[in-house]
Design an enzyme around this catalytic site. Structure first.
Site, PDB file in Angstrom:
ATOM      1  N   ASP A  84      -0.364   5.118   0.777  1.00 13.29           N
ATOM      2  CA  ASP A  84      -0.663   6.132   1.790  1.00 13.29           C
ATOM      3  C   ASP A  84      -0.568   5.561   3.193  1.00 13.29           C
ATOM      4  O   ASP A  84      -1.153   4.513   3.489  1.00 13.29           O
ATOM      5  CB  ASP A  84      -2.054   6.714   1.552  1.00 13.29           C
ATOM      6  N   ASP A  92       0.855  -1.181   0.000  1.00 10.04           N
ATOM      7  CA  ASP A  92       0.000   0.000   0.000  1.00 10.04           C
ATOM      8  C   ASP A  92       0.899   1.242   0.000  1.00 10.04           C
ATOM      9  O   ASP A  92       2.085   1.158   0.327  1.00 10.04           O
ATOM     10  CB  ASP A  92      -0.889  -0.047   1.243  1.00 10.04           C
ATOM     11  N   SER A 117      -2.433   1.318  -4.792  1.00 11.21           N
ATOM     12  CA  SER A 117      -2.907   2.423  -3.967  1.00 11.21           C
ATOM     13  C   SER A 117      -4.336   2.823  -4.288  1.00 11.21           C
ATOM     14  O   SER A 117      -4.738   2.861  -5.451  1.00 11.21           O
ATOM     15  CB  SER A 117      -1.984   3.637  -4.178  1.00 11.21           C
ATOM     16  N   GLY A 118      -5.075   3.144  -3.223  1.00  5.12           N
ATOM     17  CA  GLY A 118      -6.371   3.779  -3.402  1.00  5.12           C
ATOM     18  C   GLY A 118      -6.210   5.264  -3.657  1.00  5.12           C
ATOM     19  O   GLY A 118      -7.195   5.979  -3.820  1.00  5.12           O
ATOM     20  N   ASN A 159      -9.179  -1.505   3.179  1.00  5.34           N
ATOM     21  CA  ASN A 159      -9.144  -1.796   1.750  1.00  5.34           C
ATOM     22  C   ASN A 159      -7.916  -2.620   1.346  1.00  5.34           C
ATOM     23  O   ASN A 159      -7.782  -3.009   0.188  1.00  5.34           O
ATOM     24  CB  ASN A 159      -9.212  -0.498   0.927  1.00  5.34           C
ATOM     25  N   LYS A 216      -7.304  -4.065  -5.271  1.00  7.28           N
ATOM     26  CA  LYS A 216      -5.946  -4.310  -4.777  1.00  7.28           C
ATOM     27  C   LYS A 216      -5.597  -5.799  -4.844  1.00  7.28           C
ATOM     28  O   LYS A 216      -4.482  -6.173  -5.222  1.00  7.28           O
ATOM     29  CB  LYS A 216      -5.806  -3.790  -3.340  1.00  7.28           C
ATOM     30  N   ASP A 267      -2.267  -1.098   5.674  1.00  7.71           N
ATOM     31  CA  ASP A 267      -2.693  -0.626   6.993  1.00  7.71           C
ATOM     32  C   ASP A 267      -4.198  -0.459   7.147  1.00  7.71           C
ATOM     33  O   ASP A 267      -4.690  -0.313   8.259  1.00  7.71           O
ATOM     34  CB  ASP A 267      -2.021   0.715   7.310  1.00  7.71           C
TER      35      ASP A 267
END
Length: 410
Positions: free
Chosen positions: A187, A185, A273-274, A344, A318, A341
């Site tokens: 962020d 991930d 990444s979202g 999602n 993801k 973390d």
């Protein structure tokens, strides 16, 4: 091997120096012995060398003992010798060999006592211990035999919470060494903070966006819906603000060390990444990342429209990206590591061969194979059996690291 064999365990203890091991084995070479096991540990210049040998009925153990005593006297060391019988390794010890990795900052004796106690209660044995790192966290790796992996993982998870340390349990052997693709991930994992909140700060709507982000990370809101709601609040923002945010993004402590070390070892590294390609593309170029997937903000006439273009990278997205990257890298899913973390990240963490919750929400910690709560991303190297000494030795040989600032020393 039929029946049992007579064995001798010879243990030398004292100041470490070159030639101790060769001297002992050179002496033992004069006797009809077979080496069955060797362990050597050096702690702050003090050596403990244990050699287990087997012997037949015609061997004079007294002569071996006298010879070993002479070696110890010549080297100003202490020697112990014990006899026994080797009946072979019990089946319970051959199965269930595990690596237990303990991370603490600081690591207290009570934590090690609690972990060792849980292992013993489960009927398992600690065969070997070694330190992988003393900074930025202390990391001790234990090799454990005779344990049920799931039962031990559950017991140590409870102890980890009580002792405020991180504990990982993994199968030993080739299964662990075969991990070849890391998917992470972005962020609040690879980078510090949330990009969408940095953008929202430019619009004066940070509090609204942060509240929605927090609820989504806890799994209380549908990610796609919450993402579209937050992006809508960015409508009208000039693209110059994106450039400014991109310049303000800071990598997590140890991120460069993590990526650099894994790339040296021929791992493939991916980010999913979202967040937004407008930021992740620069991370890919900067770090030499192999694969990436992220959402894309729609821009018209130099301003954000408040909409997204292309497929949404959400929780399912993801996991799909993990599978796609693994296929492109020619790596089975069982040889992947997923790190995240938020809620999602759950699907990819559960799908990977090793799922790591990094400074994660409780729902993610409960679902992951292991959790890391220290603020140093390169601590994940220790879960893969890579020591701090190995990292530093490789860095010292790299002339391109002059001025490198990604050090995680205290």
């Amino acid at each position: 091997m039929n029946g049992s064999q007579r064995t001798l365990l010879i243990t030398l203890t004292g100041r470490d120096r070159p030639g101790v091991t060769s001297r002992l084995f050179g002496t033992l070479a004069g006797f009809p012995l077979t080496v069955t096991d060797v362990e050597q540990v050096v702690i702050r210049g003090r050596l403990v060398l244990g050699v287990l040998v087997s012997y037949g009925t015609g061997t004079d153990v007294g002569q071996v003992w006298t010879a070993a005593e002479k070696v110890a006297a010549d080297l100003d060391m202490e020697v112990e010798l014990s006899t026994g019988r080797d009946k072979g390794t019990p089946l319970s010890r051959r199965r269930g060999r595990l690596h237990v990795t303990v991370l603490g900052s600081p690591l207290r004796p009570a934590a090690m006592a609690g972990i060792a106690g849980r292992i013993a209660v489960g009927g398992a044995n600690i065969d070997r211990m070694q330190r992988l790192s003393h900074y930025p966290v202390t990391c001790i790796e234990l090799e454990v035999s005779g344990a049920d992996p799931e039962a031990l993982r559950a017991a140590l998870a409870v102890e980890a919470v009580e002792q405020q340390v991180d504990v990982a349990v993994q199968r030993a052997g080739l299964h662990r060494k075969a991990k070849r693709l890391i998917v992470m991930d972005v962020d609040s994992t690879l980078i510090q903070g949330e990009v969408i909140e940095l953008l929202a700060e430019k619009t004066g709507r940070l509090d609204e966006v942060a509240a929605i982000t927090e609820a989504a990370m806890r799994g209380e809101l549908d990610f796609e819906g919450s993402l579209r709601e937050r992006v809508a609040l960015l409508a009208g923002l000039d693209t110059a603000a994106i450039d400014d945010v991109r310049d303000r993004v800071r990598l997590a402590a140890g991120a460069r060390t993590l990526v650099r070390t894994l790339k040296r070892l021929d791992y493939k590294f991916a980010i999913v990444s979202g967040g937004f390609t407008q930021v992740t593309d620069s991370l890919v170029a900067d770090l030499g990342i192999d694969y990436s997937a992220a959402n894309t903000l729609e821009v018209v006439d130099g301003r954000l429209t408040g909409r997204l273009v292309g497929p949404i990278i959400d929780r399912a997205g993801k996991a799909a990206a993990l599978e796609r990257f693994a296929h492109e890298a020619g790596v089975p899913i069982s040889q992947t590591v997923a790190i995240g973390d938020g809620a999602n990240d759950l699907d990819m963490i559960q799908a990977a061969g090793l799922g790591v919750a990094y400074n994660a929400k409780p729902v993610v910690r409960q679902a992951a194979d292991t959790a890391v709560s220290v603020p140093y991303l390169d601590a994940i190297l220790f879960l893969l059996g890579i020591s701090r000494d190995e990292v530093e030795a490789a860095d010292a040989e790299d002339p391109d690291l002059a001025g490198e600032t990604d050090r995680t020393e205290p």
